[in-house]
Each structure stands twice: as C-alpha cells, then as structure tokens.
Scaffold this active site. Structure first.
Site, PDB file in Angstrom:
ATOM      1  N   LYS A   1     -11.812  -2.534  18.066  1.00 18.29           N
ATOM      2  CA  LYS A   1     -10.374  -3.017  18.318  1.00 18.29           C
ATOM      3  C   LYS A   1     -10.052  -3.135  19.802  1.00 18.29           C
ATOM      4  O   LYS A   1      -9.197  -3.636  20.287  1.00 18.29           O
ATOM      5  CB  LYS A   1      -9.345  -2.064  17.444  1.00 18.29           C
ATOM      6  CG  LYS A   1      -9.754  -1.757  15.934  1.00 18.29           C
ATOM      7  CD  LYS A   1      -8.491  -2.362  15.226  1.00 18.29           C
ATOM      8  CE  LYS A   1      -8.609  -2.225  13.816  1.00 18.29           C
ATOM      9  NZ  LYS A   1      -7.767  -2.966  13.034  1.00 18.29           N
TER      10      LYS A   1
ATOM     11  N   PHE B   1      -4.613   3.864  14.609  1.00 16.97           N
ATOM     12  CA  PHE B   1      -5.023   4.805  13.674  1.00 16.97           C
ATOM     13  C   PHE B   1      -6.274   4.268  12.840  1.00 16.97           C
ATOM     14  O   PHE B   1      -6.458   3.269  12.833  1.00 16.97           O
ATOM     15  CB  PHE B   1      -3.836   5.048  12.464  1.00 16.97           C
ATOM     16  CG  PHE B   1      -2.839   6.203  12.801  1.00 16.97           C
ATOM     17  CD1 PHE B   1      -2.006   5.872  13.746  1.00 16.97           C
ATOM     18  CD2 PHE B   1      -2.790   7.261  12.477  1.00 16.97           C
ATOM     19  CE1 PHE B   1      -1.100   6.808  14.142  1.00 16.97           C
ATOM     20  CE2 PHE B   1      -1.965   8.269  12.677  1.00 16.97           C
ATOM     21  CZ  PHE B   1      -0.854   7.965  13.737  1.00 16.97           C
TER      22      PHE B   1
ATOM     23  N   LYS C   1     -14.012   1.749  14.873  1.00 17.44           N
ATOM     24  CA  LYS C   1     -12.961   1.191  15.032  1.00 17.44           C
ATOM     25  C   LYS C   1     -12.275   0.818  16.465  1.00 17.44           C
ATOM     26  O   LYS C   1     -12.082  -0.100  17.106  1.00 17.44           O
ATOM     27  CB  LYS C   1     -11.811   1.865  14.066  1.00 17.44           C
ATOM     28  CG  LYS C   1     -11.614   0.988  12.927  1.00 17.44           C
ATOM     29  CD  LYS C   1     -10.505   1.451  12.057  1.00 17.44           C
ATOM     30  CE  LYS C   1     -10.832   0.936  10.586  1.00 17.44           C
ATOM     31  NZ  LYS C   1     -10.105   1.873   9.655  1.00 17.44           N
TER      32      LYS C   1
ATOM     33  N   GLY D   1      -0.144   1.836  16.977  1.00 14.92           N
ATOM     34  CA  GLY D   1      -0.133   0.969  15.645  1.00 14.92           C
ATOM     35  C   GLY D   1      -0.163   2.074  14.588  1.00 14.92           C
ATOM     36  O   GLY D   1      -1.380   2.718  14.465  1.00 14.92           O
TER      37      GLY D   1
ATOM     38  N   ASP E   1      -4.406  -6.176   5.025  1.00 17.27           N
ATOM     39  CA  ASP E   1      -5.439  -6.922   5.828  1.00 17.27           C
ATOM     40  C   ASP E   1      -5.458  -8.286   5.294  1.00 17.27           C
ATOM     41  O   ASP E   1      -5.756  -9.311   6.218  1.00 17.27           O
ATOM     42  CB  ASP E   1      -6.798  -6.279   5.591  1.00 17.27           C
ATOM     43  CG  ASP E   1      -6.997  -4.921   6.275  1.00 17.27           C
ATOM     44  OD1 ASP E   1      -6.563  -4.743   7.405  1.00 17.27           O
ATOM     45  OD2 ASP E   1      -7.681  -4.019   5.868  1.00 17.27           O
TER      46      ASP E   1
ATOM     47  N   LYS F   1       8.410 -17.666 -10.065  1.00 20.46           N
ATOM     48  CA  LYS F   1       7.582 -16.648 -10.396  1.00 20.46           C
ATOM     49  C   LYS F   1       6.567 -17.360 -11.028  1.00 20.46           C
ATOM     50  O   LYS F   1       6.609 -18.094 -11.961  1.00 20.46           O
ATOM     51  CB  LYS F   1       8.603 -15.772 -11.207  1.00 20.46           C
ATOM     52  CG  LYS F   1       7.642 -14.708 -11.978  1.00 20.46           C
ATOM     53  CD  LYS F   1       8.711 -13.983 -12.969  1.00 20.46           C
ATOM     54  CE  LYS F   1       7.879 -12.937 -13.867  1.00 20.46           C
ATOM     55  NZ  LYS F   1       8.306 -12.559 -15.059  1.00 20.46           N
TER      56      LYS F   1
ATOM     57  N   PRO G   1      -3.263 -11.337  10.869  1.00 21.57           N
ATOM     58  CA  PRO G   1      -3.685 -11.015  12.101  1.00 21.57           C
ATOM     59  C   PRO G   1      -4.013  -9.555  12.508  1.00 21.57           C
ATOM     60  O   PRO G   1      -3.432  -8.711  11.745  1.00 21.57           O
ATOM     61  CB  PRO G   1      -2.622 -11.578  12.933  1.00 21.57           C
ATOM     62  CG  PRO G   1      -1.233 -11.787  11.846  1.00 21.57           C
ATOM     63  CD  PRO G   1      -2.223 -11.976  10.590  1.00 21.57           C
TER      64      PRO G   1
ATOM     65  N   ASN H   1       0.860  -1.203  -0.014  1.00 22.53           N
ATOM     66  CA  ASN H   1      -0.081  -0.137   0.063  1.00 22.53           C
ATOM     67  C   ASN H   1       0.971   1.194   0.063  1.00 22.53           C
ATOM     68  O   ASN H   1       2.121   1.126  -0.013  1.00 22.53           O
ATOM     69  CB  ASN H   1      -0.925  -0.180   0.972  1.00 22.53           C
ATOM     70  CG  ASN H   1      -0.371  -0.066   2.427  1.00 22.53           C
ATOM     71  OD1 ASN H   1       0.759   0.839   2.603  1.00 22.53           O
ATOM     72  ND2 ASN H   1      -0.264  -1.000   3.393  1.00 22.53           N
TER      73      ASN H   1
HETATM   74  N1  CTP Z   1      -4.055  -2.680  12.009  1.00 24.27           N
HETATM   75  C1  CTP Z   1      -3.374  -3.725  12.525  1.00 24.27           C
HETATM   76  N2  CTP Z   1      -3.491  -4.865  12.074  1.00 24.27           N
HETATM   77  C2  CTP Z   1      -4.208  -5.168  11.009  1.00 24.27           C
HETATM   78  C3  CTP Z   1      -4.770  -4.104  10.448  1.00 24.27           C
HETATM   79  C4  CTP Z   1      -4.822  -2.756  10.907  1.00 24.27           C
HETATM   80  O1  CTP Z   1      -2.640  -3.451  13.445  1.00 24.27           O
HETATM   81  N3  CTP Z   1      -3.938  -6.369  10.509  1.00 24.27           N
HETATM   82  C5  CTP Z   1      -4.124  -1.554  12.662  1.00 24.27           C
HETATM   83  C6  CTP Z   1      -3.443  -0.327  12.092  1.00 24.27           C
HETATM   84  O2  CTP Z   1      -1.971  -0.107  12.280  1.00 24.27           O
HETATM   85  C7  CTP Z   1      -4.184   1.000  12.641  1.00 24.27           C
HETATM   86  C8  CTP Z   1      -5.662   0.580  12.779  1.00 24.27           C
HETATM   87  O3  CTP Z   1      -5.420  -0.832  12.917  1.00 24.27           O
HETATM   88  O4  CTP Z   1      -3.666   1.367  13.886  1.00 24.27           O
HETATM   89  C9  CTP Z   1      -6.476   0.528  11.730  1.00 24.27           C
HETATM   90  O5  CTP Z   1      -6.091   0.310  10.486  1.00 24.27           O
HETATM   91  P1  CTP Z   1      -7.237   0.527   9.234  1.00 24.27           P
HETATM   92  O6  CTP Z   1      -6.378   0.177   8.045  1.00 24.27           O
HETATM   93  O7  CTP Z   1      -7.623   2.032   9.066  1.00 24.27           O
HETATM   94  O8  CTP Z   1      -8.243  -0.274   9.356  1.00 24.27           O
HETATM   95  P2  CTP Z   1      -8.672  -2.029   9.361  1.00 24.27           P
HETATM   96  O9  CTP Z   1      -8.445  -2.684  10.797  1.00 24.27           O
HETATM   97  O10 CTP Z   1      -7.649  -2.385   8.282  1.00 24.27           O
HETATM   98  O11 CTP Z   1     -10.105  -1.895   8.820  1.00 24.27           O
HETATM   99  P3  CTP Z   1     -10.808  -1.563   7.572  1.00 24.27           P
HETATM  100  O12 CTP Z   1      -9.404  -1.852   6.286  1.00 24.27           O
HETATM  101  O13 CTP Z   1     -11.769  -2.338   7.203  1.00 24.27           O
HETATM  102  O14 CTP Z   1     -10.885   0.098   7.422  1.00 24.27           O
END
Ligand code: CTP
Length: 419
Positions: A351, A333, A347, A269, A275, A285, A309, A207
């Site tokens: 969380k 975040f 969130k 975090g 995800d 490859k 996770p 990303n």
């Molecule tokens: N985060 C994490 N582990 C993951 C996904 C996210 O620790 N597997 C943490 C990120 O570091 C951030 C927070 O969760 O602090 C939110 O991340 P974000 O990408 O905004 O949300 P997601 O949990 O991925 O949910 P969505 O993609 O559905 O918005």
C-alpha cells in the site's frame, strides 16, 4: 471524548454563574474540576459546584486530606486547560507577579497547561494602568483572555467589566485547546466504520466494523489540537466533539470524500472498506424467482462483484501517481485473522503507507464491534506490540505517537537547515 478543565473561581459576583458554566463545559464533553478561592465561597457554594460537576471541589491549599488524595501539583498537571472565571483584578495581579498564596494561584504557577482567563470587575479597575500592565504581561506569556464585555456591572455602574457570556467562554475553551495542542496547525483525515455496498434498494454487502476505533482516533487527534475530518461509513457511534464528519455509505463515496478533503498532514485509514461492490445496483428489489430463473437455477444465485478503489493506497501514492501533496504520515490498519504480522508487513509495502496498525479480527478476539484492541505497530524498521487496551486508549496512544513523530520531523528539518 472531551478535555479535563480545571475551573478556578475567584471572588467576583459573576462566580454565581459558575455552576451553569461548569454544566455547559460538561455538555461540550469536558470534565470539570472546580477550585474555589476563599472569597469565591461568598458568591457560590462548593455544594452547588460539586452537584453540577460531579467532582470534588478543591479550595484549601493546606488541607492534608486533599494533599494526600490529590496534591496541588497533580491537580495542575492533570488539567488539559486551566480556566479562571471569573478572574478578579486581584488574581490577575497575582498571576502577573507569580504569587502563590492559595490553591488557585499555586496551581496557576505550577501548571504547564494552557490558561484562559475570563476577567470580571468594575470598569475603572479594568481600565487601570496596573490591570492593563498585568494583562499585557499575562498575554505576552501566552495566557488567553475572553472578555470582559460591556454592560451593567454588579456595582450599579455600566461599562466594560462584565464576565463574558457563558457560550462565548465555552467556545474560547475550545479554540484555546485547539490553538495550544501539540497538533495545532495540522490537518488529519480519518476514515472509520464499515462501508455498505448496495445490491438493490433493500440489500447491501457490509462487514462487522463498528467505527469505534476510527472514531476514537479522530477524537484523540482533535484533542491534541488537530483539525480533523472524519469520513465515516454507517455507524451508531456518536460524532466526536470538534471533528468535522462526512457521512458516506459506499467505498466509492468514501474515496470521493477523502479526495475532496485533501491535502492533509495525517491520514489514518481505520475504515473497514469493502473490497468489492455489486457490479449492478438493481433499481428494484430483486425477486427470488427472477434471479433464479435468469440464472437457470432456483436454489443457487451469483452476484457479480467489481473491485472498489483502495483508498489507503491511493492516498499513500499521491505524488507518485496523481500529483499533489502526500500526507506526511499515512497510516493504515491490517485486519487479519491469521499471520497477523507477516500480512501487515506485506500490506505496508503493497500500500506504500508509513505505519500499519495490525490487529487480529478473528471472532474469538472480539475486535470488530468490541471495546478493546490489541495492536502491533508495524513500520519499515520495527514491530512494536502494544498491550491489549481499550480502543479509546489505542486512539490516545496513536495520537500521541503521531504528535511526537511530527515534532521530531520538524526538529530534524530545523537541525538540518542550521548545520
Ligand atoms: N483499505 C482502503 N480501501 C480499500 C480496502 C482497504 O483504504 N478498498 C484500507 C483499510 O482502511 C485499512 C487497510 O486498507 O487501513 C487494510 O485493510 P484490510 O481490509 O486489512 O486489507 P485489504 O486491503 O482489504 O486486503 P485483504 O482484504 O486482502 O486483507
């Protein structure tokens, strides 16, 4: 991101080493403002110090121009640490007795910053009962000392009186800052950057996260004396000074590094954790033809994904799920492109963390990879809108807020115990 060091140079022969000292402090990431006593100018020139430090060199307490541009009180207040090097027997005596008759001693009386002295003098002066008493007084008031060390002295004699070596003074600056900051004695884990999830040896899912925000938070926490472990995905951001880096690539590796680094008092975090990861990481490859054939279509392919996770949620629910000590503050975040506050609130609850820093990462905001960030601090009780500011400033503001919150928690605990 270093600290601001006010370097007070007094009149010992070792003053000639101070341009080198200033340079090494700057190499360690600090900014240096030199202040010269009148007798120090016999051993080192203001021009040499100005050239090395890139700063104005201060000296005359009564210069109206200096007072207009930067009063001595502001000089004292702006410093993160005041270093007196070399510190003569004379300045140590003045400090012990609160005398303020030139710019350096006036600053020393006005500053609230930690003070480190690097004494340098003849061995007999160092051994004298008056100097011993003065040192005792200063140390009992929290002044830290580096050196002196044994060796050849300027007076031609040998003994304990040489100014400590420059690398040792630079290290003493770091440890004094660490020991005196509002977060000294605390531990933090900060995640930063993106994760890369391999598909095959040459391709990965990633990303747009640059790691700038997470790294700035780690740097700002360390600057307040916190012992910081930064667990970062791939990024070109330089590792902040005084921060322990664990470099990882995938979310699974990031989770393992965080778990290994626990326990901590603070968890932030800031990483944009993928995800999903590819269910299979192909050892070779993947060829266009193979993929097309196996799926029975040459212009369309599908990659099967498995959920990663959730690191933030795992840390926030330690105790509830896996046992162990949950950090006192768990901060995440919320990277959103719409309904920023609403999604952040959801969130926060899902969380189980304490604060969410919500930011809009839609492309027109230039947040991912950009230098600035607009944050909404969402807690269970409130939403606070921070003005758009640099990611460095967001880091500093957050670190300050964390320090205040932990200090208030400690006060409440102490108050609760007494009543
Ligand atoms: N985060 C994490 N582990 C993951 C996904 C996210 O620790 N597997 C943490 C990120 O570091 C951030 C927070 O969760 O602090 C939110 O991340 P974000 O990408 O905004 O949300 P997601 O949990 O991925 O949910 P969505 O993609 O559905 O918005």
């Amino acid at each position: 991101m270093g600290n601001h060091i006010l370097l007070i140079i007094t009149g010992g022969i070792a003053a000639y080493k101070t341009p080198e000292l200033a340079r090494r402090l700057m190499d360690a990431g600090h900014t240096v403002t030199p202040v010269l006593s009148e007798s120090a100018t016999q051993f080192v020139t203001p021009l040499a110090l100005a050239s090395v430090s890139g700063s104005k060199v201060y000296g005359d307490l009564f210069s109206l121009t200096d007072e207009h541009e930067m009063g001595h009180i502001r000089l004292a207040r702006d410093a993160d640490l005041v270093l007196v090097a070399p510190a003569t027997a004379n300045v140590l005596a003045k400090m012990a007795h609160g005398e303020a008759n030139d710019l350096g001693t006036t600053i020393l009386l006005a500053t609230e910053a930690p003070v480190l002295v690097a004494p340098a003098m003849n061995w007999a002066m160092w051994d004298h009962a008056a100097t011993r008493d003065n040192m005792h007084t200063l140390e009992s008031r929290g002044v830290t000392t580096i050196g002196p060390v044994a060796g050849d002295l300027a007076c031609g004699e040998e003994g304990m009186g040489r100014m400590a070596d420059i690398p040792d003074i630079v290290n003493a600056v770091a440890s004094t800052l660490k020991a005196t900051g509002p977060l000294s004695g605390t531990r933090a884990i900060v995640t930063s950057g993106p994760t890369h999830e391999p598909i095959d040896p040459v391709r990965y899912i990633a990303n747009r996260s640059s790691g700038k925000q997470g790294h700035a938070i780690a740097a700002a926490l360390a600057k307040l004396g916190c012992d910081v472990t930064l667990v970062s995905g791939p990024t070109v951001e330089p590792t902040p000074k005084a921060v322990k880096l664990i470099a990882v690539e995938t979310a699974v590796e990031m989770m393992a590094a965080v778990e290994q680094s626990l326990p901590a008092d603070i968890f932030v975090g800031a990483a944009a954790v993928a995800d999903w990861r590819a269910s299979e990481n192909a050892p070779q490859k993947i060829k266009k033809d193979t993929l097309g054939q196996s799926q029975g279509a040459s212009e369309h392919c599908e990659i099967s994904l498995t959920q990663n996770p959730d690191i933030l949620k795992t840390v926030a629910t330690i105790g509830a799920t896996v046992g162990g000590r949950r950090p006192t503050l768990v901060i995440g975040f919320a990277a959103e492109t719409q309904n920023v506050i609403e999604n952040a609130r959801t969130k926060l609850a899902s969380k189980g963390c304490d604060w969410i820093l919500a930011n809009d990462v839609s492309s027109e905001q230039d947040t991912f990879g950009g230098l600035d960030n607009e944050i909404h601090l969402v807690t269970r009780a409130s939403v606070e809108d921070w003005p758009r500011q640099s990611k460095l400033d967001v880091g500093r503001k957050l670190a300050g807020r964390i320090a205040d919150t932990l200090a208030n928690n400690a006060k409440t605990r102490a108050g609760g115990g007494a009543s």
